[in-house]
Design a protein around this motif. Sequence first.
Motif, short mmCIF file in Angstrom:
data_model
loop_
_atom_site.label_atom_id
_atom_site.label_comp_id
_atom_site.label_asym_id
_atom_site.label_seq_id
_atom_site.Cartn_x
_atom_site.Cartn_y
_atom_site.Cartn_z
N VAL A 90 -3.36 98.97 43.08
CA VAL A 90 -3.91 97.99 44.01
C VAL A 90 -5.34 98.37 44.39
O VAL A 90 -5.63 99.53 44.71
CB VAL A 90 -3.03 97.89 45.27
N GLY A 91 -6.23 97.38 44.35
CA GLY A 91 -7.59 97.58 44.81
C GLY A 91 -8.47 98.39 43.89
O GLY A 91 -9.50 98.93 44.32
N MET A 92 -8.13 98.46 42.61
CA MET A 92 -8.91 99.25 41.66
C MET A 92 -9.90 98.39 40.90
O MET A 92 -9.68 97.18 40.70
CB MET A 92 -7.99 99.98 40.67
N ASP A 93 -11.00 98.99 40.47
CA ASP A 93 -11.87 98.35 39.50
C ASP A 93 -11.16 98.41 38.15
O ASP A 93 -10.89 99.51 37.63
CB ASP A 93 -13.21 99.09 39.42
N THR A 94 -10.84 97.27 37.58
CA THR A 94 -9.99 97.22 36.39
C THR A 94 -10.75 96.60 35.22
O THR A 94 -11.15 95.44 35.28
CB THR A 94 -8.72 96.39 36.66
N LEU A 95 -10.95 97.40 34.18
CA LEU A 95 -11.49 96.87 32.94
C LEU A 95 -10.31 96.41 32.09
O LEU A 95 -9.54 97.22 31.58
CB LEU A 95 -12.30 97.92 32.18
N LEU A 96 -10.14 95.10 31.99
CA LEU A 96 -9.04 94.51 31.24
C LEU A 96 -9.57 94.02 29.90
O LEU A 96 -10.45 93.16 29.86
CB LEU A 96 -8.43 93.35 32.02
N PHE A 97 -9.04 94.55 28.80
CA PHE A 97 -9.40 94.01 27.48
C PHE A 97 -8.12 93.53 26.80
O PHE A 97 -7.08 94.19 26.85
CB PHE A 97 -10.14 95.04 26.63
N CYS A 98 -8.21 92.35 26.21
CA CYS A 98 -7.00 91.78 25.59
C CYS A 98 -7.35 90.67 24.62
O CYS A 98 -8.42 90.05 24.72
CB CYS A 98 -6.04 91.26 26.66
N GLY A 99 -6.44 90.45 23.68
CA GLY A 99 -6.53 89.35 22.73
C GLY A 99 -5.24 88.56 22.77
O GLY A 99 -4.37 88.70 21.91
N ILE A 100 -5.07 87.75 23.81
CA ILE A 100 -3.88 86.92 23.98
C ILE A 100 -4.33 85.47 24.17
O ILE A 100 -5.49 85.20 24.46
CB ILE A 100 -3.00 87.38 25.16
N ALA A 101 -3.39 84.55 24.01
CA ALA A 101 -3.75 83.13 24.02
C ALA A 101 -4.30 82.67 25.36
O ALA A 101 -5.25 81.89 25.41
CB ALA A 101 -2.52 82.29 23.64
N ASN A 102 -3.71 83.17 26.45
CA ASN A 102 -4.14 82.72 27.78
C ASN A 102 -4.14 83.89 28.75
O ASN A 102 -3.11 84.20 29.37
CB ASN A 102 -3.23 81.61 28.29
N PRO A 103 -5.28 84.56 28.93
CA PRO A 103 -5.32 85.72 29.83
C PRO A 103 -5.48 85.36 31.31
O PRO A 103 -5.41 86.24 32.16
CB PRO A 103 -6.57 86.46 29.34
N LYS A 104 -5.69 84.08 31.63
CA LYS A 104 -5.99 83.70 33.01
C LYS A 104 -4.89 84.11 34.00
O LYS A 104 -5.20 84.60 35.09
CB LYS A 104 -6.25 82.20 33.10
N PRO A 105 -3.59 83.91 33.67
CA PRO A 105 -2.56 84.33 34.64
C PRO A 105 -2.58 85.83 34.92
O PRO A 105 -2.37 86.25 36.07
CB PRO A 105 -1.25 83.91 33.97
#
Length: 348
Positions: free
Chosen positions: A235-250
Amino acid sequence: MITLIRWILWPVSLIYQCIVWIRNLCYDRGIFKSTTFDIPTIVIGNLAVGGTGKSPMTEYLINLLSPHYRLATLSRGYGRKTKGFYYVQTDSEALQVGDEPLQFKRKFPHITVAVSEDRCAGVRQIMDSHDLILLDDAYQHRKLKPGFSILLLEYRSLHRPVLMLPTGDFRDNFSAIRRADLIVITKCPDHITTEHKRHIEQKIKKYSAAPILYTRIAYDTPLDKIGKAIQSDIVGMDTLLFCGIANPKPLIAYLESKGNKVHPILYRDHHNFTEKDYSHIKQAYERMSSSNKLLLTTEKDFQRLDIMVFENYPLGYIPIKTTFFDEDDKIFDNAVQNYVQQHFVNKP
């Protein structure tokens, strides 16, 4: 610009829709032959391209059925660079068998996981040593006639016009829902109203009387590179999210709801990561000045990574699961279990 190009291609969508309609008609009338098998076969599929939640639904079924039956999953193995039939092993590579089958095998090593673009040939290969087969993403594979079909429809797609590829995202006519034994509305908001349900059901019941059930995606505890729960609170972290999925918005919305500042690096669905990608991801992470930071990806993307590249980085991945609304899980479980049990009751 992309939307404009899609609408320019509307005549192509009409042609494609006609081709799909004629193909389905030929199968429905018996002009094209479908093969049935003397083993319970359950198809999990959808009508549109993109993420409707087939993988978490397949995992839900594995958890439901594998304690009682010798179960196998059979997939096409989307994104693999191979052809033909393969048994998936825990040390297989995604380029050989596909990321989702590899995820199933690593998560459930006790079951058989196989890939084959020819589903009928794949079933013949494994049917003698199993009690039932789950066919992932085979709703349009009409050369095989399944014993039970579960159709997934994403909630958002039912609030937009049903348009065929390439203008829209549908790869089959909406009337194809009549082949489903269960219809599951996936990725619903946490609070779905009775009015929204009524709108969805009016749309579907023109074509099918199958039960309509509702699910949402739940995000599980993030895991580290060796599959252990990450102990620190994310919780409350700076998060570098990398992904290759159809819909990352959720997923981005979920992380933001926990107070995380999300820095997304997004790729196309089933993206195969390159050395250039790895370098970009690591550099972006190193540029983040916060000491309270996290490098995160999805469970499906994790299968395609060269983990050694991130040996000195605190990489984690976040699993997802399907959860039903209200008592819909009981309806779903009973329908599936009754189908499988009935096969063995009627077997000579």
